[in-house]
Structures are given as C-alpha cells and as structure tokens.
Design an enzyme around this catalytic site. Structure first.
Site, PDB file in Angstrom:
ATOM      1  N   GLU A 431       0.859  -1.190   0.000  1.00  0.00           N
ATOM      2  CA  GLU A 431       0.000   0.000   0.000  1.00  0.00           C
ATOM      3  C   GLU A 431       0.895   1.241   0.000  1.00  0.00           C
ATOM      4  O   GLU A 431       1.881   1.309   0.753  1.00  0.00           O
ATOM      5  CB  GLU A 431      -0.899  -0.006   1.230  1.00  0.00           C
ATOM      6  CG  GLU A 431      -1.754   1.247   1.391  1.00  0.00           C
ATOM      7  CD  GLU A 431      -2.574   1.226   2.662  1.00  0.00           C
ATOM      8  OE1 GLU A 431      -2.786   2.312   3.237  1.00  0.00           O
ATOM      9  OE2 GLU A 431      -3.000   0.128   3.093  1.00  0.00           O
ATOM     10  N   GLU A 436      -2.447  11.255   3.478  1.00  0.00           N
ATOM     11  CA  GLU A 436      -3.435  11.002   4.519  1.00  0.00           C
ATOM     12  C   GLU A 436      -3.465  12.198   5.457  1.00  0.00           C
ATOM     13  O   GLU A 436      -2.433  12.813   5.740  1.00  0.00           O
ATOM     14  CB  GLU A 436      -3.095   9.746   5.322  1.00  0.00           C
ATOM     15  CG  GLU A 436      -3.484   8.447   4.650  1.00  0.00           C
ATOM     16  CD  GLU A 436      -3.322   7.265   5.583  1.00  0.00           C
ATOM     17  OE1 GLU A 436      -4.345   6.677   5.966  1.00  0.00           O
ATOM     18  OE2 GLU A 436      -2.172   6.933   5.913  1.00  0.00           O
TER      19      GLU A 436
END
Length: 543
Positions: A431, A436
């Site tokens: 990932e 974020e």
C-alpha cells in the site's frame, strides 16, 4: 391383636396418602441398539474420487461416518447423506466405517469397502505453473518481507507475525518443495529437508515428537522428524467451486510443521510465485491459526526485472480532470459500498455509498462528502472510489490536486493498493499512501507505505505541514521507481522511502480516494460535526 391391626391400618393409611400425593416417577428410557444397519455407497464413475454414503437403520438417533481410518467423523441425522472426495490417484479399496447410535448411547457399527479408480486431473496451464515440464523445485521466497506469517482466522492477513527478509532460522530456508508428474497424470510431491534433515517445527508441537523436550514459548525449533512425519505424498489442486483452490498434499506438509492437515488454500499461483495459507489444528487445545507461506522457483532471481523505468517521468499516460458534471467517469472509477469488515478493518464509523449526496462531479471538481446522517445502521455516510481493474500502473509520477475536509474525526486519503490484493492479501499486496490527513491533526500531511514487515501502526511514514490544507488546493504527489518512493506537496519533496526487490512495490497498483470517519487513525469524531467535503481537481500519472 386389635391394637396391632389398628396400628398397621394407620401406617397403611399414611403410606396411601403419601403415594397418592406424589407425581408418577418417570421410568428410564429403554436402551435399544440400532438394528438392521445398512450403508448405500455411490461411487462417482468419472474418476473424481467422489463417494456418497447414505446409512440407514432402525432405532437410530444419529450416525457417524468415518471416511478415513483415524479421521474425524461426519455426523448425520437419519435420512441424510455425506459426500467425500478421495484425492489419492490410483485403483485401490477404501474402508469406510459407519457407527449408528441409539438411545442410551448403545451403538452398532459396520465397515464397508469401496473400490476406487481415481485419476485427478490438473489442467495443463496450472500443472505447468506448479510442476513445470515434469518437475519443479520451489524454495522459500526469503528475500521478500512477508514470505512467512501467522494470524487469526478472523482476518485475511498475518496480524500476529510477518517475517522480514531472511529473518527465520536457516534450517527452514534450505528446504526444497518438489512437485512432479508423469504422462499418466500421476502427481507426486516431496519435501527435501536440508542440512542434517532438520525441519522447522512450531514450538507447541515439539513435545509431541520429543516428550522430554522443554521448548521455550513462541520459540520454534529445528528438529529431525523424518521418522515421525511424512515427507512425500501425491498432490492435487482442487477447484472448490467458489473461486478458491486447494493444494492437497495428503498427510505431508510444506516445509514448516504446525499441524496443518495437508490442505492449503492457494492465494496465488504463477510461474514464479506460490503463495498459500494453511489452517493449523493444534493438539494442545490452542485456537486454530492461519499460516501464510510464499515460495519461488529454486532458480528464480528476485531482483531480475525490477530495474523499472528511471526518472524523469515526463509522459502523461493517464489523467482525470473531472470536467464532466455528474457521476465520476465509470471508465476510471467504481465504488466500495457499505461498512466493510469492522469498519474496513480500521474501526471506521461511516457507510460508503455511491449516492450524489456523497460523491459527485460539479464545476470541474470531484466532491467526496462525509456527513452525519442515520443510514443503513451507521451514523455517517461518505464515499470511496477505486480504479481497480480500470486504471493501474507500475512506477511513475502521480499528482493529485485536492482541497481537504476538516473537522474532528475526518480522515481523507488519496492512496494506492497492489492490484493483486485479492490473491495476495494485505499487507502482502503493498500500500502506498500518497496523502493522509486527519481532522484531529489539522494541517499535518502523512505519506506512508505498508508491506508485510511494516504495516498498520508500524508503517513507514513521512510527514509535513500544510497550513492551508483545508482552505486551498495543493498538489500531493509521489515519484515512484524501483529504488525509492518520494513524497511531495506542490512539487517539493518532503520525504523518501526505500524500494527494493524484497518489497511489494514493483508491480501494478490502483488508486483509492475516500473520506473516512473516526477509526483507528481518524480518532474521536466531533459531536458537532455535520458535513465536510474533499474536493479533487485532477489526478495525473506520468511515466
């Protein structure tokens, strides 16, 4: 004499009163053995090894069917049937024992013998992948993180432990798995134990083989068990009919011994990769566990073909400018719907939808809105878009122009997931989090990567501060090649993470854009939160 008669009359009266007031005492149920036990056996005539057993008897409560000596029984009610598939090829006679139980535990039993003619066929493409042109030798993919792992049956990834490159005992890594076949479709498997015939054994099983041993808790050991365990058997790959396949090696095992009963779920099988998951059945009463193993051909070079293109990445190969109002372009995007497993595995609180209230393109931007509302049992709704099987890329420069939502508990993310995640479960698939952000840490931007050795709260992460993250558009980017992944904001690199052949970042990835609420990273949700939107102006990929 008259006094004696009166005395006994009085006693008899008392007894009559006592017994006439009591309820009837139930009698014990009679113990009756089942009678006329018979067994009907239907053997499939297609050489599949499938046998269906239908027992019958008088005075029977339940049946137990033992398809293999010493195996676990199948429990049947009267009138039911049980089907079993024998996976050993050849012509042979197989005993099957049926026990019929009546009242009081009284039983009757019989053993029948069925004649089998079994030839289990593996399709040519699959056989070529696992056994080559007749014999193929596989070894542990020890240079890759996550080649060995263990986790609970409640998750699909090795939550408890995931081995780093070359982390385990050398006695594991010198084992060789050998798969072979001949022109008569006989499939054979053998495990060649390495130096001194040592096998890496789960610590809980050491005492079973060596009663005088004192294994240290959670410390597996190298032992010679060639006299106690089977190192050779036939093998077959079984299509389970639900999209999964099972590698069955009888009573043998794939190098690591942890009481896995010879059957492994195939996670991935290709020319250069064999990933499986086995379920242990410990003898000491511990809970069953999933054990994850990944192997490569003995002559495979894990670093070959990972050179990849080198920067500069200046050719635009994909872009979505979000310049058509309405739903996002279906050629590029699909949706995850619902709450996922335990809030998508992160304890999140939102329900993802594809409604325009949560996701829409307007005035040249994509809008993903998280809002407070009671919907499908959740208190919040939002959206999660993904480009899986639509737009996937290996290496390049990715730029996403976005303005982020705000509010305690919001968790927007622009990220990428390995396109093989369905067969190579997270975190093994890899990932890359391009951006974020959480509203409880306003203006802090995170860039991260997840792999089997570094995932969830232990991910590799770099951070920076963007004072106007929720007020203005900023370009969040990564530049990704075979040696490193650079994270940037508005073209300025703020962190670099290593990439190499042992990490899962050398293959196709797809994009995900979402706004979560709460969860392990999003944190507490502000009770006053009503709604907030992430706006995306464009996404562009250069190679």
């Amino acid at each position: 004499m008259i006094a004696m008669i009166k005395k006994y009359s009085w006693l008899m009266g008392i007894c009559f009163i006592l017994f006439s007031c009591q309820e009837d005492i139930p009698g014990l149920q009679p113990m009756v053995a089942p009678a006329n036990l018979s067994v009907d056996a239907a053997v499939a005539q297609d050489q599949s090894g499938v046998v269906t057993i239908t027992p019958s008897a008088e005075n029977v409560i339940t049946f137990q069917v033992f398809f293999t000596p010493g195996g676990d029984p199948v429990i049947l009610n009267p009138g039911d049937s049980a089907t079993f598939r024998y996976t050993r090829s050849g012509q042979y006679t197989q005993p099957i024992t049926v026990v019929a139980y009546g009242t009081g535990g009284i039983s009757s039993s019989t053993t029948i013998r069925v004649d089998l003619d079994v030839r289990l066929f593996i399709d040519e493409a699959t056989l070529q992948m696992i056994a080559g042109d007749g014999t193929k030798r596989w070894v542990w993919n020890k240079s890759e993180a996550g080649h060995f792992g263990v986790g609970p049956l409640t998750n699909n990834f090795p939550e408890f432990f995931s081995a780093g490159p070359d982390q385990l005992n050398p006695c594991l890594y010198d084992d060789v798995l050998v798969f072979s076949y001949d022109e008569n479709d006989n499939y054979s498997y053998s495990l060649e134990a390495g130096t001194d015939n040592l096998t890496f054994i789960n610590w809980t099983e050491v005492n079973r083989f060596f009663p005088d041993a004192s294994p240290q808790q959670f410390v597996d050991e190298c032992r010679d068990i060639t006299d106690q365990a089977s190192f050779a058997n036939s093998f077959v790959i079984i299509d389970n009919g639900d999209g999964t396949r099972t590698l069955d090696i009888g009573d043998s095992f794939l190098s690591y011994f942890a009481v896995i009963p010879g059957q492994y779920e195939i996670i991935e099988l290709s020319e250069n990769r064999l990933s499986v998951r086995g379920t242990s059945m410990p003898f000491n009463g511990d809970d069953p566990l999933y054990w994850y193993h990944t192997f490569v051909p003995e002559d495979f070079d894990p670093n070959a073909g990972n050179g990849g293109p080198e920067p500069p990445f200046d050719t635009l190969v994909f872009a979505d400018e979000f310049d058509v109002d309405g739903a996002p372009n279906p050629d590029n995007w699909s949706y995850d719907i619902g709450t996922g497993d335990n809030g998508w595995g992160n304890g999140e609180s939102q329900y993802y939808t594809d409604r325009p209230e949560n996701v829409i393109v307007e005035n040249g931007v994509l809008k993903i809105t998280a809002q407070t509302e009671s919907y499908m049992g959740s208190d919040y709704t939002s959206a999660r878009l993904l480009s899986y099987q639509k737009q996937e890329f290996q290496y390049g420069r990715i730029e996403i122009s976005a303005k982020l939502p705000s509010g305690g508990g919001t968790w927007p993310a622009l990220w990428m997931l390995g396109a093989d995640f369905e067969t190579n479960t997270w975190p093994a698939a890899g990932e890359i989090d391009i951006m974020e952000h959480v509203g409880n840490q306003q203006n802090t931007i995170h860039g991260s990567t997840h792999d089997p050795a570094n995932f969830a709260g232990n991910a590799r992460t770099v951070t920076t501060t963007v004072p106007t993250a929720s007020d203005e558009f900023h370009v969040y980017g990564v530049e990704w090649d075979a040696s490193e992944i650079k994270f940037s904001v508005d073209g300025t690199v703020y962190g670099t993470l290593e990439n190499n052949g042992s990490l899962p970042f050398n293959k196709d990835f797809f994009f995900i854009m979402n706004v979560a609420m709460g969860g392990n990273f999003g944190g507490a949700i502000d009770p006053a939160f009503t709604s907030s939107t992430m706006e995306v102006d464009y996404i562009r990929v250069y190679q």
